[in-house]
Design an enzyme around this catalytic site. Structure first.
Site, PDB file in Angstrom:
ATOM      1  N   ASP A  11    -116.707 -18.800  18.036  1.00  0.00           N
ATOM      2  CA  ASP A  11    -115.529 -19.232  18.794  1.00  0.00           C
ATOM      3  C   ASP A  11    -114.330 -19.322  17.858  1.00  0.00           C
ATOM      4  O   ASP A  11    -114.108 -20.336  17.205  1.00  0.00           O
ATOM      5  CB  ASP A  11    -115.775 -20.586  19.465  1.00  0.00           C
ATOM      6  CG  ASP A  11    -114.649 -20.958  20.438  1.00  0.00           C
ATOM      7  OD1 ASP A  11    -113.558 -20.375  20.336  1.00  0.00           O
ATOM      8  OD2 ASP A  11    -114.876 -21.834  21.288  1.00  0.00           O
TER       9      ASP A  11
ATOM     10  N   ILE B 182    -107.824 -29.314  17.369  1.00  0.00           N
ATOM     11  CA  ILE B 182    -108.822 -30.188  17.987  1.00  0.00           C
ATOM     12  C   ILE B 182    -110.224 -29.598  17.805  1.00  0.00           C
ATOM     13  O   ILE B 182    -110.389 -28.414  17.510  1.00  0.00           O
ATOM     14  CB  ILE B 182    -108.535 -30.406  19.485  1.00  0.00           C
ATOM     15  CG1 ILE B 182    -108.671 -29.080  20.257  1.00  0.00           C
ATOM     16  CG2 ILE B 182    -107.146 -30.999  19.670  1.00  0.00           C
ATOM     17  CD1 ILE B 182    -108.526 -29.235  21.765  1.00  0.00           C
TER      18      ILE B 182
ATOM     19  N   GLY C 244    -114.979 -28.356  22.322  1.00  0.00           N
ATOM     20  CA  GLY C 244    -115.772 -29.189  23.222  1.00  0.00           C
ATOM     21  C   GLY C 244    -117.262 -28.959  23.056  1.00  0.00           C
ATOM     22  O   GLY C 244    -118.063 -29.900  23.104  1.00  0.00           O
TER      23      GLY C 244
END
Length: 283
Positions: A179, A199, A202
């Site tokens: 990713d 960030i 998830g």
């Protein structure tokens, strides 16, 4: 959606385990060797199944939904589930068959449910992954609402609570698992998206929570886990501390995770409605 053939090996699994924090707090004690050393009772976290098909891709991930023209800026990863048919082998090859299996209405948005199933060359089903994406500004034609999934928090204090401080380089490690979204590494890109800094993925939070639960509830035995569902409830930043709360409910476990507020305020939600089903839970 086209089939995708993929393969994986021990090195991929070890890198994934590092990406979700295995060994980060071990201090050389050997407690994480079953995640990181191929000669020490090596096991594979079931959540590896989610990243295995795209593990070696270096391009920024795209959203592939036939017949849909969706602006990636309007999309949020809503929830994730993985269900394994048995222990994942340390290396292997499989074919992924994917489809859109449902669309639900969410007021001013749509919830699109995708499913991928991995099959061995002999036709055996290895695992199933499902995720839901939240697409703002798109209304589902049927108007059907999404049924509630996952675990309900019991009316009692958590049976087990564990904390994990997210490493400063956690997202940089996890991005090597296929990713490469710049949101998780590029400060300028993150700022344009409205964040002070890059960030955490998830799915990295998802993997950390599953690993913490497996270690705390099942003695590190990943083969106990049959499935894991959770809903993404908030953003996690590197160096923040995740608190994972767990409740044992028969042969299942309910989990949730939050972020400790550095200023002493209430815990901020990160992962909600978590439900782990074990191999003996009747699935």
């Amino acid at each position: 959606m086209p089939e995708r053939r993929f393969r994986w090996d021990e090195s991929d699994v070890i890198l994934y385990h590092l990406g979700v924090g295995a060994g980060a707090l071990d201090a050389g004690g050997g407690a994480a060797l079953h995640y990181l050393y191929e000669n020490a009772g090596f096991q594979v976290l079931p959540s590896f199944a989610i990243v295995a098909p795209t593990f070696h891709e270096a391009a920024v991930p795209s959203l592939e939904i036939p017949g849909c023209d969706i602006d990636l800026g309007s999309v949020l990863h809503y929830d994730q589930q993985v269900e394994v048919e048995g222990p994942i082998s340390r290396s292997g090859e499989a074919v992924l068959r994917s489809r859109v299996c449902d669309v639900f209405d969410a007021r001013d948005a749509s919830l699109i449910v995708r499913e991928g199933q991995a099959f061995a060359d002999d036709g055996r089903l290895l695992w199933t992954v499902r995720d839901t994406i939240y697409v703002r500004g798109e209304d589902a034609a049927a108007g059907q609402s999404r049924p509630r999934l996952g675990g309900a928090i019991p009316d009692r204090p958590a049976d087990v609570t564990r904390s994990f401080r997210v490493l400063p380089q956690q997202a940089m490690l996890y991005r090597l698992c296929g990713d490469r979204n710049p949101l998780h590494v590029d400060p300028a890109f993150a700022a344009k998206a409205g964040f002070d800094k890059p960030i955490l993925h998830g799915l990295c939070t998802y993997g950390i929570v599953l690993r913490e639960a497996v270690d705390a509830l099942f003695g590190g035995d990943t083969e106990v886990v049959r499935s894991f569902y959770a809903r993404f409830a908030g953003v996690v930043l590197p160096t923040e501390t995740l608190v994972v709360e767990m409740w044992e409910e028969g042969r299942c476990a309910v989990v949730q995770a939050g972020i400790i507020d550095a200023a002493g305020g209430p815990t901020r939600p990160a992962l909600a409605n978590g439900l782990i089903e074990t191999s003996g839970s009747g699935r």
